[in-house]
Design an enzyme around this catalytic site. Structure first.
Site, PDB file in Angstrom:
ATOM      1  N   SER A 148       0.745  -1.031   0.081  1.00  0.00           N
ATOM      2  CA  SER A 148      -0.157   0.052   0.123  1.00  0.00           C
ATOM      3  C   SER A 148       0.848   1.283   0.024  1.00  0.00           C
ATOM      4  CB  SER A 148      -0.836  -0.017   1.276  1.00  0.00           C
ATOM      5  OG  SER A 148      -1.654   1.272   1.404  1.00  0.00           O
ATOM      6  N   TYR A 159      -1.485   0.154  10.444  1.00  0.00           N
ATOM      7  CA  TYR A 159      -1.391  -0.476   9.030  1.00  0.00           C
ATOM      8  C   TYR A 159      -0.230  -0.133   8.089  1.00  0.00           C
ATOM      9  CZ  TYR A 159      -3.262  -0.809   4.434  1.00  0.00           C
ATOM     10  OH  TYR A 159      -3.441  -1.155   2.945  1.00  0.00           O
TER      11      TYR A 159
END
Length: 264
Positions: A148, A159
């Site tokens: 990501s 995250y």
């Protein structure tokens, strides 16, 4: 699917896709099916069996496995079953992960931080470890990790740290595996438009404050993109499938941002 398809690009290839029941993983699986792959679809959601059944009805060789890839035993069992289907595995696409909560770091509990890392780093660590002996024995194979660009992003530090780990895993494992004819690569998706998830990742934003924190993520994601928009599922799948294909045989150890110009 509406994306461009390269017919026969994966003829004779056995490809495992994790997180294949919905979102990017489902779109990747659908495209691979259209390009001739034999598929092993892995997800902890039971709906993965519906996906495989639908692909088989359209003529694709598709097998589905339910597994909790946050646990090494499940990851190892799933990879072993995947390999047994055809006696080999040519490509593994690691797509499991995703933000559970959206808020400034000081508002996360220790348990939530651990849960985010368990969701977005460990499945890729475990499946890479599980598949590696098989690929070494074959002296060939490709691993495509889905990372990501949110490694630089607001309101999801755990995250971001997890996906930073995926990037490091990709680079380091590529160094070790190249001698065996194995490529390890990754894409780094940006914000991606997708239908509502049939199986949600977490509780979702409920209070006005939680909704405002989530909106900050959306605003920052769009602002960081040179194209000033979210991407589509087809745009994400195109890059993943390209890196998995023999068109990318001289690419390894790198992370390709797919985020409208946001490099993460």
């Amino acid at each position: 699917m509406s994306g461009l398809v390269t017919p026969h690009r994966f003829d004779g290839k056995v490809v495992a896709v994790t997180g294949a029941a919905q979102g990017i993983g489902l779109t990747v699986a659908t495209r691979l099916a259209a390009e001739g792959a034999s598929l092993i679809l892995i997800d902890r959601a039971e709906i993965v069996h519906e996906v495989a059944k639908g692909l088989r009805e359209n003529g694709t060789d598709a097998h589905s496995i339910t597994a909790d890839l946050e646990q090494f035993a499940d990851a190892e069992a799933a990879i072993d079953e995947a390999r047994q289907q055809h006696g080999r595995l040519d490509v593994l696409i690691n797509n499991v992960g995703g933000t559970i909560w959206a808020k400034p770091y000081e508002h996360y509990t220790a348990e939530q931080i651990q849960a985010e890392v368990q969701r977005s780093l460990f499945p890729t660590l475990w499946t890479c470890r599980a598949v590696l002996p098989h690929l070494i024995a074959q002296q060939s194979g490709t691993i495509v990790n889905v990372s990501s660009v949110a490694t630089r992003g607001v309101n999801r530090v755990p995250y971001a740290a997890s996906k930073g780990g995926v990037n490091a895993l990709t680079a380091s494992l590529a160094l070790e595996a190249a001698q065996y004819g194995i490529r390890v690569v990754a894409t780094a998706p940006g914000g991606t438009e997708a239908p509502a998830r049939r199986v949600p990742r977490g509780p979702g934003a409920e209070t006005d404050q939680e909704k405002a924190w989530y909106q900050q993520i959306v605003d920052q994601t769009v602002d960081s993109s040179l194209l000033k928009r979210y991407g589509t599922l087809d745009e994400q799948a195109a890059a993943i499938v390209f890196l998995a294909s023999d068109e990318a045989t001289y690419i390894t150890g790198t992370v390709l941002p797919v985020a409208g110009g946001d490099l993460g």
